[in-house]
Design a protein around this motif. Structure first.
Motif, short mmCIF file in Angstrom:
data_model
loop_
_atom_site.label_atom_id
_atom_site.label_comp_id
_atom_site.label_asym_id
_atom_site.label_seq_id
_atom_site.Cartn_x
_atom_site.Cartn_y
_atom_site.Cartn_z
N GLN A 168 52.00 41.36 42.95
CA GLN A 168 51.83 42.31 44.05
C GLN A 168 51.41 43.67 43.50
OE1 GLN A 168 51.83 41.64 47.30
NE2 GLN A 168 51.35 43.77 47.78
N TYR A 169 51.99 44.04 42.37
CA TYR A 169 51.63 45.31 41.74
C TYR A 169 50.15 45.31 41.35
CZ TYR A 169 51.26 49.04 38.31
OH TYR A 169 50.85 50.15 37.62
N ASP A 170 49.67 44.20 40.75
CA ASP A 170 48.26 44.09 40.36
C ASP A 170 47.35 44.24 41.58
OD1 ASP A 170 48.89 43.58 37.67
OD2 ASP A 170 48.90 41.40 37.99
N GLU A 199 47.95 45.69 44.46
CA GLU A 199 47.97 47.07 44.96
C GLU A 199 47.20 48.00 44.03
OE1 GLU A 199 52.11 47.95 45.57
OE2 GLU A 199 52.27 46.50 47.22
N GLU A 200 47.30 47.78 42.73
CA GLU A 200 46.57 48.60 41.76
C GLU A 200 45.06 48.44 41.95
OE1 GLU A 200 46.05 49.10 36.93
OE2 GLU A 200 47.60 47.78 37.68
#
Length: 175
Positions: free
Chosen positions: A10-12, A14-15
């Protein structure tokens, strides 16, 4: 994210979404990642020239060699950033900046008459003679208020092309 065999977190997502100014939804980014991984057959984390040329639509594009110079070796995040110019949410300036980069053959921040002629040659193939291409470029520059010796900056390029309508979009299929 460098290794394409891993899944996006999820972080990837969003990034990448932030990196491309939210031009794609999270579902579209996941779909683009799946396509990126399918193209990156070597699993190196980037798509090579041979891998790009294996896409029939890309290989037959008259500007494929110019585009390869812009796309080859990009990681997923950079790949999505380039594709964001084709988003319906991209501004006309973002789209025109992409086109400018296609025309800026020397990557010097300027588009010369020779740059325009080379791209026109790629696009027209044998359908136009050299003299016809010269005439087309001369007329286009003169109608825009430039001489044949002028080099166009991104601002000039934007001013000239903004006068017409530009539809440069791609729909990202979502599985």
């Amino acid at each position: 994210m460098g290794n394409t065999s891993s899944m996006l977190t999820q972080y990837d997502i969003e990034e990448v979404q932030n990196h491309c100014n939210n031009r794609f939804t999270q579902r579209e980014i996941v779909s683009l990642y799946q396509r990126f991984c399918a193209l990156d057959r070597s699993g190196k984390g980037y798509i090579s020239a041979d891998e790009f040329m294996s896409v029939p639509e890309f290989a037959v594009n008259p500007l494929s060699q110019r585009l390869l110079g812009m796309l080859e070796g990009l990681n997923f995040k950079e790949f999505v950033e380039v594709l964001s110019a084709f988003s319906p949410l991209a501004t006309i300036e973002e789209k025109l900046n992409f086109i400018f980069k296609v025309y800026d053959i020397r990557n010097n921040g300027k588009v010369s008459r020779e740059d325009i002629l080379r791209v026109l040659c790629d696009l027209s193939g044998n359908f136009l003679t050299d003299d016809q291409r010269q005439a087309v470029v001369t007329q286009a520059l003169e109608e825009s208020g430039y001489s044949k010796d002028d080099s166009l900056t991104p601002e000039d390029f934007l001013k000239i092309l903004q006068k017409g309508s530009l539809k440069m979009e791609v729909e990202v299929p979502i599985d």
